[in-house]
Design an enzyme around this catalytic site. Structure first.
Site, short mmCIF file in Angstrom:
data_model
loop_
_atom_site.label_atom_id
_atom_site.label_comp_id
_atom_site.label_asym_id
_atom_site.label_seq_id
_atom_site.Cartn_x
_atom_site.Cartn_y
_atom_site.Cartn_z
N ASP A 186 38.89 39.16 36.63
CA ASP A 186 40.14 39.87 36.93
C ASP A 186 40.26 40.12 38.44
O ASP A 186 39.38 39.75 39.22
CB ASP A 186 40.12 41.18 36.14
CG ASP A 186 41.49 41.57 35.64
OD1 ASP A 186 42.49 41.12 36.25
OD2 ASP A 186 41.57 42.32 34.65
N TRP A 220 46.84 36.85 38.24
CA TRP A 220 48.28 37.07 38.02
C TRP A 220 49.18 36.23 38.93
O TRP A 220 50.30 36.61 39.25
CB TRP A 220 48.62 38.56 38.19
CG TRP A 220 47.53 39.47 37.69
CD1 TRP A 220 46.97 39.45 36.46
CD2 TRP A 220 46.84 40.50 38.42
NE1 TRP A 220 45.99 40.40 36.36
CE2 TRP A 220 45.89 41.06 37.56
CE3 TRP A 220 46.95 40.99 39.72
CZ2 TRP A 220 45.04 42.10 37.94
CZ3 TRP A 220 46.11 42.03 40.11
CH2 TRP A 220 45.16 42.56 39.23
N GLY A 221 48.67 35.11 39.42
CA GLY A 221 49.49 34.23 40.26
C GLY A 221 49.43 34.56 41.74
O GLY A 221 50.08 33.88 42.55
N ASP A 241 50.60 40.75 33.36
CA ASP A 241 50.17 40.86 31.96
C ASP A 241 51.33 40.74 30.98
O ASP A 241 52.39 41.33 31.19
CB ASP A 241 49.50 42.22 31.72
CG ASP A 241 48.13 42.29 32.37
OD1 ASP A 241 47.76 41.34 33.09
OD2 ASP A 241 47.45 43.29 32.17
C1 GLA Z 1 44.22 43.17 33.78
C2 GLA Z 1 44.28 41.78 33.12
C3 GLA Z 1 44.38 41.94 31.61
C4 GLA Z 1 43.20 42.74 31.11
C5 GLA Z 1 43.13 44.07 31.81
C6 GLA Z 1 41.86 44.82 31.48
O1 GLA Z 1 45.41 43.85 33.63
O2 GLA Z 1 45.34 41.04 33.62
O3 GLA Z 1 44.45 40.69 30.98
O4 GLA Z 1 42.04 42.00 31.31
O5 GLA Z 1 43.17 43.92 33.22
O6 GLA Z 1 41.72 46.00 32.19
#
Ligand code: GLA
Length: 574
Positions: A186, A220-221, A241
């Site tokens: 992440d 996330w890009g 997300d």
């Molecule tokens: C981020 C990621 C999610 C998930 C959460 C967990 O938001 O993008 O997919 O893994 O963290 O905290």
């Protein structure tokens, strides 16, 4: 019905310790080491040996060539994770036949970790994972599934648990020792860090462990991971997300669509995990969600409680025909060829000759009629068979239209998905130019792939004359990397003559790897060419080639100046 791992008979509780390896009762070298011996290294994949434990004997599908499929805890369970949950989920995946459908990875997301011990080793939550992660990974492997885990590139995870910053090597080695097959990394708490650099550190650390682990890039890009992701990991998130709503599905689809040219065998755009079964969308919306993810060659990671699935959920995530589209070995991501308020048309060519997956999407609040022609999907006008992969039957157009319009009713907030089988266009005899032929498929990064001109900007026909190092070419193809053109040759052509190089329109940092493939086999691959390099003349023998692929690959750095020319592109056919 319970399926025994890998063999289809019933799964029983193993009786370890009786001195006899009851293979029929799913005793394995892993689950009952007292009774069963592992003959890893004898070259035979015996019952109970899997890739994860006997990689020398058993076929390993990691790194995966097609988009990974599995389950992840986050969407449904958030921080409520435990070894009991993972065991139950893994068991349910076998029991409900999901494993057999291809859902292989069981991934624990955030919140499994609580601290670091004095030597810096990550500590799992002792209350929620009392047996430890290794034992859990062993259990998951014993069922024949792969085991995945989560960390973060920052000093904390998104939920404030210890992150991997500064501990990348140590953590990847710990995971390898656990028996992890998939690592999701992440991007929280990373202020000031460069994602391309940080994820490289993870990729190198994984390589150093000598264990095959899928690297799932979850930033996330940010920093355009589609550009460097194919050189760093298996999959990369393209958007924020997902939530359990149709608007979120559409948003993430829009964020993923432009990067179709970057997806390829072993490397995938990731619009985030599935929400099917979580209850926030209608049946039709979930059908659209699953169909879109298959169209985008997206990883299919279940985000629901697979222990408790209603029939509707099983119907959707268990649709083998839709899964087969997602898993098509060509990994050519779908493109959108038409969009209006009431309907959108997407398609992707499939490895089966003459076949296309077609998706009709209706995001409006009313049922609508959406149509397409065979030409829209790169097939020859004429007859075609249309199989509805949700109704599992051949269908005929449902509404009148012109002779070339295939029109279907699409529910509000819903989709129809087909496999259309028709005839490919074949090139004429003698000399012709690729830019004059019909193509099966084309995609570029910014705007459409251009014929007899450079890419230009985002509109069709807005390029300039093709020009490499001052030399002008009247014929050829221009595209911005990463992009791809597929042309059907049907085994009729002998030779291709093409000149590849960066168009003079490119400025500064442009750099491209040019690839020419015949039915997936690489005929030519250039070095990373820049504006300083001379054009490269390629003469390719196409004898027997059914489908010709031209690929311009951004080469792992920025794509913005990557104006790639396949100049001339002259074909000789019988
Ligand atoms: C981020 C990621 C999610 C998930 C959460 C967990 O938001 O993008 O997919 O893994 O963290 O905290």
């Amino acid at each position: 019905m319970l399926f025994a791992v890998g063999c289809g008979s019933e799964l029983h509780v193993a009786k370890c310790g009786n001195g006899y390896c009851e293979k029929d009762n799913a005793e394995t070298c892993l689950s009952c080491p007292e009774d069963c011996t592992c003959a890893c290294g004898d070259g035979v994949c015996t019952f109970g040996e899997y890739c994860a434990i006997c990689p020398h004997d058993c076929a390993c599908t990691i790194p995966p060539k097609t988009p990974p499929m599995g389950f992840n805890t986050w969407n449904h369970f958030h921080c409520d994770v435990s070894e009991a949950l993972i065991r139950e989920v893994a068991y349910a995946m076998v029991e409900k036949g999901l494993m057999e459908l291809g859902y292989q990875y069981v991934v624990i997301d955030d919140c499994w970790q609580v601290a670091r011990d004095p030597d810096g080793t990550i500590v799992p939550d002792p209350e929620r994972f009392p047996s430890g992660i290794k034992a859990l990974a062993d259990y998951v492997h014993q069922l024949g599934l792969y085991f995945g885990i989560y960390t973060c590139a920052g000093d904390k995870t998104c939920q404030g648990r210890p992150g991997s910053l500064g501990f990348e090597g140590k953590d990847m080695q710990t995971y390898a020792d656990f028996g992890v097959d998939f690592v999701k990394v992440d991007w929280c708490y990373t202020k000031g860090l460069d994602p391309k650099e940080r994820y490289r550190i993870f990729a190198d650390a994984i390589a150093k462990t000598n264990r095959n682990m899928v690297l799932s890039i979850c930033n996330w890009g940010i920093g355009e991971p589609w550009v460097w992701g194919p050189y760093t990991g298996t999959m990369w998130r393209t958007s924020m997300d997902i939530t359990d709503s149709f608007i979120s599905v559409l948003f993430n689809m829009e964020q993923t669509l432009p990067w179709a040219g970057f997806a390829r065998e072993g490397h995938f755009n990731d619009p985030d995990m599935l929400e099917v079964g979580n209850g926030g969308m209608s049946f039709d919306e979930y059908v659209a969600h699953m169909s879109l993810w298959a169209m985008l060659a997206s990883p299919l990671i279940l985000g629901n409680d697979v222990r408790e699935m209603d029939d509707a959920t099983i119907t959707i995530v268990g649709n083998e025909e839709v899964i087969a589209i997602d898993q098509d070995p060509w990994v050519v991501q779908g493109v959108r060829v038409y969009a209006s308020e009431s309907g959108q048309v997407f398609y992707r060519p499939l490895a089966e000759y003459g076949a296309r997956a077609v998706l009709l999407l209706n995001i409006s609040d009313e049922e609508s009629v959406v149509g397409f022609s065979l030409e829209d999907i790169g097939l020859r006008n004429g007859s075609a068979r249309i199989r509805d992969v949700w109704r599992h039957e051949e269908v005929a157009p449902e509404e009148g239209g012109g002779s070339d319009a295939l029109r279907f009713r699409v529910p509000a907030h819903g989709a129809r998905m087909f496999v259309v089988r028709g005839e490919e266009e074949v090139p004429p005899s003698g000399v012709s130019y690729l830019s004059d032929l019909k193509w099966m498929y084309s995609v570029g990064s910014l705007g459409p792939v251009e014929r007899d001109m450079s890419n230009g900007g985002s509109e069709k026909g807005d390029g300039k004359r093709l020009q490499i190092r001052g030399k002008v070419y009247e014929k050829g193809i221009g595209m911005l990397a990463s992009g791809r053109v597929l042309v059907y040759l049907g085994g009729r052509c002998k030779r291709l003559e093409v000149v590849v190089g960066l168009d003079d329109e490119a400025k500064g940092e442009g750099s491209v790897v040019f690839r020419i493939k015949a039915d997936g086999r690489v005929l030519f691959e250039s070095a990373l060419l820049t504006l300083k390099d001379e054009a490269v003349e390629v003469h390719a023998d196409l004898t027997g080639t059914r489908v010709l692929w031209l690929e311009a690959d951004a080469g792992g750095d920025s794509y913005r100046d990557d104006f790639a020319d396949f100049a001339l592109a002259r074909l000789e056919c019988e």
